[in-house]
Every structure is written in C-alpha cells, then in structure tokens.
Design an enzyme around this catalytic site. Structure first.
Site, PDB file in Angstrom:
ATOM      1  N   ALA A  14      23.451   6.355 -14.088  1.00  0.00           N
ATOM      2  CA  ALA A  14      23.710   5.349 -15.131  1.00  0.00           C
ATOM      3  C   ALA A  14      25.188   5.179 -15.466  1.00  0.00           C
ATOM      4  O   ALA A  14      25.515   4.441 -16.390  1.00  0.00           O
ATOM      5  CB  ALA A  14      22.936   5.720 -16.398  1.00  0.00           C
ATOM      6  N   ARG A  38      26.697  12.659 -13.040  1.00  0.00           N
ATOM      7  CA  ARG A  38      27.614  13.804 -13.040  1.00  0.00           C
ATOM      8  C   ARG A  38      28.801  13.528 -13.950  1.00  0.00           C
ATOM      9  O   ARG A  38      29.310  14.418 -14.607  1.00  0.00           O
ATOM     10  CB  ARG A  38      28.091  14.117 -11.627  1.00  0.00           C
ATOM     11  CG  ARG A  38      27.022  14.774 -10.777  1.00  0.00           C
ATOM     12  CD  ARG A  38      27.471  14.945  -9.359  1.00  0.00           C
ATOM     13  NE  ARG A  38      27.712  13.602  -8.819  1.00  0.00           N
ATOM     14  CZ  ARG A  38      28.305  13.357  -7.671  1.00  0.00           C
ATOM     15  NH1 ARG A  38      28.740  14.344  -6.931  1.00  0.00           N
ATOM     16  NH2 ARG A  38      28.479  12.126  -7.246  1.00  0.00           N
ATOM     17  N   LEU A  67      22.110  15.748  -9.715  1.00  0.00           N
ATOM     18  CA  LEU A  67      20.780  15.560  -9.143  1.00  0.00           C
ATOM     19  C   LEU A  67      20.535  16.359  -7.873  1.00  0.00           C
ATOM     20  O   LEU A  67      19.415  16.390  -7.379  1.00  0.00           O
ATOM     21  CB  LEU A  67      20.523  14.071  -8.896  1.00  0.00           C
ATOM     22  CG  LEU A  67      20.430  13.215 -10.158  1.00  0.00           C
ATOM     23  CD1 LEU A  67      20.400  11.736  -9.795  1.00  0.00           C
ATOM     24  CD2 LEU A  67      19.231  13.590 -10.999  1.00  0.00           C
ATOM     25  N   TYR A 161      21.671   7.362   6.114  1.00  0.00           N
ATOM     26  CA  TYR A 161      21.451   6.727   4.805  1.00  0.00           C
ATOM     27  C   TYR A 161      20.227   5.820   4.870  1.00  0.00           C
ATOM     28  O   TYR A 161      19.360   5.854   4.001  1.00  0.00           O
ATOM     29  CB  TYR A 161      22.688   5.931   4.389  1.00  0.00           C
ATOM     30  CG  TYR A 161      22.450   5.011   3.215  1.00  0.00           C
ATOM     31  CD1 TYR A 161      22.415   5.513   1.918  1.00  0.00           C
ATOM     32  CD2 TYR A 161      22.253   3.642   3.399  1.00  0.00           C
ATOM     33  CE1 TYR A 161      22.191   4.678   0.836  1.00  0.00           C
ATOM     34  CE2 TYR A 161      22.031   2.803   2.325  1.00  0.00           C
ATOM     35  CZ  TYR A 161      21.999   3.321   1.043  1.00  0.00           C
ATOM     36  OH  TYR A 161      21.764   2.499  -0.028  1.00  0.00           O
TER      37      TYR A 161
END
Length: 191
Positions: A14, A38, A67, A161
């Site tokens: 966020a 973070r 996370l 990814y």
C-alpha cells in the site's frame, strides 16, 4: 459498497502505485483500511492526507510488514485482530519482479519473487479466511491483483515473474474451488 462500510480491509503493498490508490479509495468509501509495506512512510503520509479530508468516511492505518517473513504476516494479522477485530477484505496487491532470466537467473532473485508474489498472497488469503471463520463470518472477499503476465508470457528477462503471476491465476481458481466445496460465501477475485 455500502455493505463494506465500517468493515476492515487489508491492502498489501500500500505504499505506492495501485496499492496506495486502492487503500485510499477504500478508506474514502468508509472502510477501516490497514495498509502494509516494508516502507510505511508513504502510507503514513496518505493517512494524514485522508484524515484532513472532510469527505473521507473511513480510516487508514500503516503497518510495517516484510511479506517474505511469515512471522511478520502472522503478527500483522494479530495486530489487526487486536485493533479492529479481524480482516473482512484482503487485497493482495504487493508484487515485485527482478531481471532474472531462466537460463542464468539468480536463485535468490527467483526465491524473492516466489516469496512476495506467490507465498505471501497464499498466507494472507489463508489468514483472512481464518480470521473470518474465527468470527463466524462467511461473507469476506479476497482480491488478488494480478498482471497481464499472469495470462501471457512476459519478455525474456521476466519469465520467472510471469510464472509467479500464472501461479496467482491458478491459486485464485484453486481457492475458489476449495471455498465452494466448503459451501462458503467468501468471494475470491483476481484482477
């Protein structure tokens, strides 16, 4: 949206971009939003901005969480439970990529992508469901923010990814099947 007024939302990643925009919009519409990252300084700045807006019906709280650390995710859910009762809506927005081709990519970069893009959303989804069950609620919502790379293969240096985002597509469908088998009304979406 009225049914979510006063309910609790968790938004991962966020601190910037879509995560910040989602957190802001949910707070404006009346949800108690917990934004995690973070780096929480940008979330704190957004919280102050929202608090000053007369038309903001909800609130925003910044939570530090790496996370890649399950213990921090579990601790974050514990903090939310203590502060607001539990999570009703989880928006798994956090994600990252590294230049890490399959032919000669670094394992640590691959591991980091898996931890943030696959394991973290799986853990937060599991903990959201546990939070809802603990409160005998069956009407929450889990939203996975995906990528076009979850539906088509990305450029050469981002194949790993892309694989992580394909995993989100599969995990969303798998979670939907498991919840349906449980006859749960908890919704799972991917965008």
């Amino acid at each position: 949206m009225d049914r979510w007024i006063g309910k609790v939302a968790l938004v991962t990643g966020a601190s910037a971009g879509m995560g910040a925009a989602i957190a802001e919009r949910l707070a404006m519409l009346g949800m108690q939003v917990f934004g995690c990252a973070r780096n929480i300084k940008p979330i704190e700045e957004l919280r102050v901005k929202l608090k000053a807006k007369a038309d903001c019906k909800g609130s925003l709280v910044a939570l530090h969480c790496d996370l890649t650390q399950e213990s921090q995710i579990i601790g974050m859910f514990s903090d939310i439970k203590e502060t607001a009762g539990g999570v009703d809506v989880c928006v798994n927005n956090a994600g990252l990529s590294h230049k890490a081709p399959l032919v000669d990519g670094e394992t640590e970069k691959w591991r980091n992508i898996l931890e943030v893009n696959v394991l973290a959303p799986s853990i937060t989804a599991r903990e959201t469901i546990a939070s809802l069950k603990e409160r005998n609620l069956d009407h929450g919502h889990i939203i996975h923010i995906n990528s076009i790379s979850g539906h088509e293969v990305a450029p050469a240096d981002a194949h790993f990814y892309s694989a992580s985002k394909y995993a989100i597509t599969a995990l969303t469908e798998g979670l939907r099947v498991e919840l349906h088998q449980m006859k749960s009304q908890i919704r799972v979406s991917v965008s």
